[in-house]
Write a protein that holds these residues in place. Structure first.
Motif, mmCIF file in Angstrom:
data_model
loop_
_atom_site.group_PDB
_atom_site.id
_atom_site.type_symbol
_atom_site.label_atom_id
_atom_site.label_comp_id
_atom_site.label_asym_id
_atom_site.label_seq_id
_atom_site.Cartn_x
_atom_site.Cartn_y
_atom_site.Cartn_z
ATOM 1 N N ARG A 53 40.403 -35.347 7.236
ATOM 2 C CA ARG A 53 40.918 -34.000 6.976
ATOM 3 C C ARG A 53 41.517 -33.389 8.251
ATOM 4 O O ARG A 53 42.557 -32.739 8.191
ATOM 5 C CB ARG A 53 39.801 -33.094 6.433
ATOM 6 N N TYR A 54 40.853 -33.591 9.390
ATOM 7 C CA TYR A 54 41.395 -33.065 10.645
ATOM 8 C C TYR A 54 42.786 -33.647 10.892
ATOM 9 O O TYR A 54 43.697 -32.934 11.312
ATOM 10 C CB TYR A 54 40.505 -33.414 11.841
ATOM 11 N N GLN A 55 42.944 -34.953 10.634
ATOM 12 C CA GLN A 55 44.230 -35.623 10.856
ATOM 13 C C GLN A 55 45.284 -35.191 9.841
ATOM 14 O O GLN A 55 46.419 -34.930 10.197
ATOM 15 C CB GLN A 55 44.046 -37.148 10.795
ATOM 16 N N GLU A 56 44.898 -35.125 8.570
ATOM 17 C CA GLU A 56 45.860 -34.837 7.499
ATOM 18 C C GLU A 56 46.233 -33.360 7.409
ATOM 19 O O GLU A 56 47.383 -33.029 7.142
ATOM 20 C CB GLU A 56 45.295 -35.295 6.151
ATOM 21 N N HIS A 57 45.252 -32.476 7.586
ATOM 22 C CA HIS A 57 45.477 -31.055 7.348
ATOM 23 C C HIS A 57 45.358 -30.185 8.600
ATOM 24 O O HIS A 57 45.774 -29.024 8.586
ATOM 25 C CB HIS A 57 44.492 -30.519 6.299
ATOM 26 N N GLY A 58 44.720 -30.718 9.637
ATOM 27 C CA GLY A 58 44.476 -29.905 10.822
ATOM 28 C C GLY A 58 43.199 -29.087 10.720
ATOM 29 O O GLY A 58 42.890 -28.285 11.594
ATOM 30 N N PHE A 59 42.441 -29.293 9.648
ATOM 31 C CA PHE A 59 41.172 -28.587 9.456
ATOM 32 C C PHE A 59 40.279 -29.418 8.555
ATOM 33 O O PHE A 59 40.691 -30.401 7.964
ATOM 34 C CB PHE A 59 41.381 -27.184 8.868
ATOM 35 N N GLY A 60 39.044 -28.997 8.469
ATOM 36 C CA GLY A 60 38.020 -29.652 7.651
ATOM 37 C C GLY A 60 36.739 -28.868 7.847
ATOM 38 O O GLY A 60 36.768 -27.713 8.276
ATOM 39 N N LEU A 61 35.618 -29.486 7.571
ATOM 40 C CA LEU A 61 34.329 -28.858 7.878
ATOM 41 C C LEU A 61 34.006 -29.189 9.328
ATOM 42 O O LEU A 61 34.123 -30.340 9.745
ATOM 43 C CB LEU A 61 33.238 -29.372 6.942
#
Length: 179
Positions: A53-61
């Motif tokens: 998620r960090y890689q794909e969206h720039g955010f996550g939990l």
């Protein structure tokens, strides 16, 4: 560090945080809404999902760290979740039981909402909350979210009633009103 609040800062999970993440995900009282026992492999998969998620969206939990002690007290962040045919930007969080009822969930969730509105310029944020999770419903309401719908969704053990809470970005509302 991704963002900070008065008492917390949020940062990306790292492999050396595995024991802290497992301490939450493997605690049945913390994860009661999932009605699923998490194995070590499930915890590792959860962590790797956040890295994607960090890689794909720039955010996550993100890991939720108490500033004063440096201790990981939970996790909070933003994810894209599917809700009845629509993808929504969701604010989610979990806290270690030792840190319940200290206001950390609301503080971190508010910080995530501000991040979504100010940094991501998101049109709205949401929280998908199991119908019997009264504490999370109160957090959503304190953040100005309103219940928008009730729906059934299936996670690990079958269909469960959930509520979708949401709030529009007030900055966008002001811009649109000015046009």
């Amino acid at each position: 560090m991704i963002l900070q609040t008065e008492r917390l800062y949020l940062r990306e999970w790292q492999q050396e945080d595995f024991a802290d993440l497992a301490g939450m995900l493997q605690d049945p009282r913390v994860m009661y809404a999932y009605e699923h026992d998490f194995s070590d492999a499930d915890v590792q998969e959860w962590m790797e999902r956040q890295w994607r998620r960090y890689q794909e969206h720039g955010f996550g939990l993100w890991a939720m760290v108490e500033k004063q002690s440096g201790e990981i007290v939970g996790q909070a962040g933003l994810t894209i979740q599917h809700c009845e045919g629509q993808d929504v930007l969701e604010i989610g969080y979990h806290l270690k039981r030792a840190h319940w009822k200290k206001g950390y969930a609301a503080e971190a969730a508010k910080g995530c909402m501000q991040y979504a509105f100010a940094v991501l310029d998101a049109p709205a944020v949401y929280s998908i909350i199991k119908s019997d999770n009264l504490a999370s419903q109160k957090v959503a309401e304190r953040m100005g979210m309103k219940k928008q719908k009730e729906f059934w969704t299936t996670y690990y053990v079958g269909p469960m009633l959930h509520f979708l809470y949401g709030r529009e970005n007030p900055n966008r509302q002001k811009e649109e009103a000015g046009k």
